[in-house]
Design a protein around this motif. Sequence first.
Motif, PDB file in Angstrom:
ATOM      1  N   LEU A   4       0.767  -1.232  -0.058  1.00 34.49           N
ATOM      2  CA  LEU A   4       0.221  -0.019   0.069  1.00 34.49           C
ATOM      3  C   LEU A   4       0.812   1.120  -0.061  1.00 34.49           C
ATOM      4  CD1 LEU A   4      -2.801   1.325   0.329  1.00 34.49           C
ATOM      5  CD2 LEU A   4      -2.493   1.264   2.896  1.00 34.49           C
ATOM      6  N   MET A   5       1.837   1.244   0.671  1.00 35.47           N
ATOM      7  CA  MET A   5       2.719   2.587   0.904  1.00 35.47           C
ATOM      8  C   MET A   5       3.949   2.810  -0.022  1.00 35.47           C
ATOM      9  SD  MET A   5       0.853   3.727   3.361  1.00 35.47           S
ATOM     10  CE  MET A   5       2.056   5.396   3.701  1.00 35.47           C
ATOM     11  N   HIS A   6       4.334   1.975  -0.649  1.00 38.05           N
ATOM     12  CA  HIS A   6       5.673   1.851  -1.393  1.00 38.05           C
ATOM     13  C   HIS A   6       5.265   2.227  -3.006  1.00 38.05           C
ATOM     14  CE1 HIS A   6       7.402   0.295   1.954  1.00 38.05           C
ATOM     15  NE2 HIS A   6       8.536   0.618   1.685  1.00 38.05           N
ATOM     16  N   HIS A   7       6.098   3.027  -3.656  1.00 34.99           N
ATOM     17  CA  HIS A   7       5.801   3.236  -5.081  1.00 34.99           C
ATOM     18  C   HIS A   7       6.485   1.770  -5.904  1.00 34.99           C
ATOM     19  CE1 HIS A   7       5.619   5.494  -8.621  1.00 34.99           C
ATOM     20  NE2 HIS A   7       6.813   5.624  -8.834  1.00 34.99           N
ATOM     21  N   PHE A   8       5.428   1.590  -6.779  1.00 42.40           N
ATOM     22  CA  PHE A   8       5.654   0.624  -7.691  1.00 42.40           C
ATOM     23  C   PHE A   8       5.784   1.008  -9.122  1.00 42.40           C
ATOM     24  CE2 PHE A   8       4.456  -1.664  -3.947  1.00 42.40           C
ATOM     25  CZ  PHE A   8       5.185  -2.639  -3.586  1.00 42.40           C
ATOM     26  N   PRO A   9       6.807   1.414  -9.822  1.00 41.35           N
ATOM     27  CA  PRO A   9       6.798   1.976 -11.004  1.00 41.35           C
ATOM     28  C   PRO A   9       6.144   1.193 -12.294  1.00 41.35           C
ATOM     29  CG  PRO A   9       8.689   2.352  -9.768  1.00 41.35           C
ATOM     30  CD  PRO A   9       8.424   1.319  -9.252  1.00 41.35           C
ATOM     31  N   GLU A  10       6.455  -0.023 -11.937  1.00 42.08           N
ATOM     32  CA  GLU A  10       5.730  -0.886 -12.847  1.00 42.08           C
ATOM     33  C   GLU A  10       4.300  -1.116 -13.031  1.00 42.08           C
ATOM     34  OE1 GLU A  10       6.507  -3.359  -9.362  1.00 42.08           O
ATOM     35  OE2 GLU A  10       7.478  -1.719 -10.123  1.00 42.08           O
ATOM     36  N   ASN A  11       3.605  -0.618 -11.917  1.00 36.39           N
ATOM     37  CA  ASN A  11       2.093  -0.548 -11.895  1.00 36.39           C
ATOM     38  C   ASN A  11       1.707   0.600 -12.427  1.00 36.39           C
ATOM     39  OD1 ASN A  11       2.240  -2.860 -10.660  1.00 36.39           O
ATOM     40  ND2 ASN A  11       1.922  -2.260  -8.487  1.00 36.39           N
ATOM     41  N   GLY A  12       2.505   1.748 -13.033  1.00 36.74           N
ATOM     42  CA  GLY A  12       1.973   2.836 -13.840  1.00 36.74           C
ATOM     43  C   GLY A  12       1.081   3.634 -12.704  1.00 36.74           C
ATOM     44  N   GLU A  13       0.758   4.918 -13.832  1.00 36.13           N
ATOM     45  CA  GLU A  13      -0.329   5.751 -12.870  1.00 36.13           C
ATOM     46  C   GLU A  13      -1.351   5.209 -12.104  1.00 36.13           C
ATOM     47  OE1 GLU A  13      -1.000   9.024 -15.285  1.00 36.13           O
ATOM     48  OE2 GLU A  13       1.274   9.597 -15.527  1.00 36.13           O
ATOM     49  N   ILE A  14      -2.026   4.183 -13.082  1.00 35.55           N
ATOM     50  CA  ILE A  14      -3.201   3.557 -12.163  1.00 35.55           C
ATOM     51  C   ILE A  14      -2.887   2.804 -10.772  1.00 35.55           C
ATOM     52  CG2 ILE A  14      -2.800   1.486 -13.719  1.00 35.55           C
ATOM     53  CD1 ILE A  14      -6.178   1.541 -13.981  1.00 35.55           C
ATOM     54  N   GLY A  15      -1.819   2.294 -10.933  1.00 36.85           N
ATOM     55  CA  GLY A  15      -1.263   1.576  -9.444  1.00 36.85           C
ATOM     56  C   GLY A  15      -1.200   2.778  -8.386  1.00 36.85           C
ATOM     57  N   GLN A  16      -0.629   4.012  -8.785  1.00 40.43           N
ATOM     58  CA  GLN A  16      -0.769   5.084  -7.762  1.00 40.43           C
ATOM     59  C   GLN A  16      -2.137   5.390  -7.542  1.00 40.43           C
ATOM     60  OE1 GLN A  16       2.120   6.375  -6.438  1.00 40.43           O
ATOM     61  NE2 GLN A  16       1.226   8.248  -5.394  1.00 40.43           N
ATOM     62  N   LYS A  17      -2.961   5.778  -8.551  1.00 41.72           N
ATOM     63  CA  LYS A  17      -4.308   5.705  -8.113  1.00 41.72           C
ATOM     64  C   LYS A  17      -5.049   5.010  -7.150  1.00 41.72           C
ATOM     65  CE  LYS A  17      -4.757  10.056 -10.179  1.00 41.72           C
ATOM     66  NZ  LYS A  17      -5.097  11.158  -9.604  1.00 41.72           N
ATOM     67  N   PHE A  18      -4.878   3.608  -7.593  1.00 43.14           N
ATOM     68  CA  PHE A  18      -5.365   2.625  -6.524  1.00 43.14           C
ATOM     69  C   PHE A  18      -4.789   2.621  -5.274  1.00 43.14           C
ATOM     70  CE2 PHE A  18      -5.903  -0.632 -10.319  1.00 43.14           C
ATOM     71  CZ  PHE A  18      -7.288  -0.088 -10.680  1.00 43.14           C
ATOM     72  N   GLN A  19      -3.624   2.955  -4.988  1.00 40.17           N
ATOM     73  CA  GLN A  19      -3.125   3.103  -3.477  1.00 40.17           C
ATOM     74  C   GLN A  19      -3.765   4.303  -2.908  1.00 40.17           C
ATOM     75  OE1 GLN A  19       0.960   2.984  -4.675  1.00 40.17           O
ATOM     76  NE2 GLN A  19       1.510   1.196  -3.773  1.00 40.17           N
ATOM     77  N   GLU A  20      -3.740   5.551  -3.499  1.00 41.68           N
ATOM     78  CA  GLU A  20      -4.269   6.506  -3.113  1.00 41.68           C
ATOM     79  C   GLU A  20      -5.770   6.467  -2.748  1.00 41.68           C
ATOM     80  OE1 GLU A  20      -3.462   9.550  -6.100  1.00 41.68           O
ATOM     81  OE2 GLU A  20      -1.259   9.763  -5.355  1.00 41.68           O
ATOM     82  N   ALA A  21      -6.539   5.629  -3.519  1.00 37.21           N
ATOM     83  CA  ALA A  21      -7.891   5.711  -3.223  1.00 37.21           C
ATOM     84  C   ALA A  21      -8.111   4.804  -2.234  1.00 37.21           C
ATOM     85  CB  ALA A  21      -8.679   4.686  -4.650  1.00 37.21           C
ATOM     86  N   GLU A  22      -7.417   3.544  -1.895  1.00 42.70           N
ATOM     87  CA  GLU A  22      -7.362   2.846  -0.956  1.00 42.70           C
ATOM     88  C   GLU A  22      -7.124   3.403   0.564  1.00 42.70           C
ATOM     89  OE1 GLU A  22      -6.443  -1.707   0.940  1.00 42.70           O
ATOM     90  OE2 GLU A  22      -5.805  -0.867  -1.127  1.00 42.70           O
ATOM     91  N   LEU A  23      -6.246   4.132   0.506  1.00 40.02           N
ATOM     92  CA  LEU A  23      -5.464   5.214   1.555  1.00 40.02           C
ATOM     93  C   LEU A  23      -6.713   6.056   2.169  1.00 40.02           C
ATOM     94  CD1 LEU A  23      -1.750   5.831   0.865  1.00 40.02           C
ATOM     95  CD2 LEU A  23      -2.838   4.896   2.750  1.00 40.02           C
ATOM     96  N   ASP A  24      -7.329   6.599   0.958  1.00 43.21           N
ATOM     97  CA  ASP A  24      -8.395   7.597   1.228  1.00 43.21           C
ATOM     98  C   ASP A  24      -9.663   6.810   1.993  1.00 43.21           C
ATOM     99  OD1 ASP A  24      -9.690  10.273   0.707  1.00 43.21           O
ATOM    100  OD2 ASP A  24     -11.261   9.099  -0.330  1.00 43.21           O
ATOM    101  N   TYR A  25     -10.138   5.658   1.422  1.00 40.12           N
ATOM    102  CA  TYR A  25     -10.969   4.836   1.883  1.00 40.12           C
ATOM    103  C   TYR A  25     -10.785   4.623   3.706  1.00 40.12           C
ATOM    104  CZ  TYR A  25     -13.418   0.636   3.842  1.00 40.12           C
ATOM    105  OH  TYR A  25     -14.114  -0.264   4.568  1.00 40.12           O
ATOM    106  N   LEU A  26      -9.410   4.295   3.773  1.00 39.57           N
ATOM    107  CA  LEU A  26      -9.072   3.763   5.207  1.00 39.57           C
ATOM    108  C   LEU A  26      -9.233   4.869   6.338  1.00 39.57           C
ATOM    109  CD1 LEU A  26      -5.725   1.561   4.114  1.00 39.57           C
ATOM    110  CD2 LEU A  26      -8.224   0.570   5.085  1.00 39.57           C
TER     111      LEU A  26
END
Length: 394
Positions: free
Chosen positions: A349-371
């Motif tokens: 959840l907290m680390h940056h995974f460049p291979e996941n692209g911008e959509i991966g970043q958005k998924f993480q931010e959305a989950e953090l926002d939910y939490l």
Amino acid sequence: MRTQVAIVGAGPSGLLLGQLLHKAGIDAVIVERQSPDYVLGRIRAGVLEQVTMDVLDEAGVGTRMHAEGLLHGGFDLLFKGQRHRIDMAKLTGGKQVMVYGQTEVTRDLMDARQAAGLPTVYEAAHVAVHDYGTDHPRVTYEKDGQTHTIECDFIAGCDGFHGVCRASVPKGAIKEFEKVYPFGWLGLLADTPPVHHELIYAHSTRGFALASQRSLTRSRYYLQVPLTDQVEQWSDQAFWDELKRRLDPQAAEHLVTGPSLEKSIAPLRSFVTEPLRFGRMFLAGDAGHIVPPTGAKGLNLAATDVKYLANALIEFYLDKSEAGVDAYSEKCLKRIWRAERFSWWFTSLMHHFPENGEIGQKFQEAELDYLIHSENGARTIAENYVGLPLDFGQ
């Protein structure tokens, strides 16, 4: 030499086990391949769960921890440039964690063992375990040019990930589960006041950062870096500059910098061994499992392994029952996998995974926002962070 329990490894796991057994009147000898100074020189995490605090108190080594440690009732999650507090105490019925360095825990245990006059062999070379599949296991080592043998009833393998105990188990008798992460943590220790009175876990497009502490005057900071990075590439100034970029503006403005006392890069991995018992030899702590440092579970898992093992051995000697010994591996592994899951999830959840692209970043931010906006979501983080009870799910 004859003893009831031979403990291989004088890190916090082995020392804590020795102290708990001593309190119960059970003899143990500890064998360690390194010197005391080397053991104390290891820089490790220092967030203790309530369960760990209780076990240290039971072992009679909690006085300095309570006097000098820092109780924390929450921590901050930082993402999209803003911090949000997880109120652990409110969400878990008053539970807190203690910030107290692993080096200090080890020092307290060493001092207690020395004060009690209990046998510890440091700088033991060529340590080996023998006959642990029988009722007469042995540990051998070399010291001062002579070979020594410890005859015992049980062997406790508390000798870490690279230790001899797990390595001595035949490949067919053991199964190892491992996930290696594509990054490490660059850590810096400095005699500077912490940037915040609680920990800050920071998620950013530049990578993860953690603002931690050892005391009111000593700070520990971490940056996510590629595994290809070398410590020599990172000057103190480069570290502080990058940390500021990953913190929120207020924290960056109040960050006090200074010369590093220690700087190192630690790889991240999830690792579990099954089982943890092999005849009369048991694995505990890093000998049996490794967790990513995200969530601070390593030392706490080791302490609960040791608590389960001490209880099992005490039951064997005092109650003449092998029930605890037989259940040790299964009981530990239930707790270990829960902590491994939390550490894996928090790391993902907290680390940056460049291979996941911008959509991966958005998924993480959305989950953090939910939490942070869901009380149940925040409680899930809080419950796991402060530590599940020893009897959870048993």
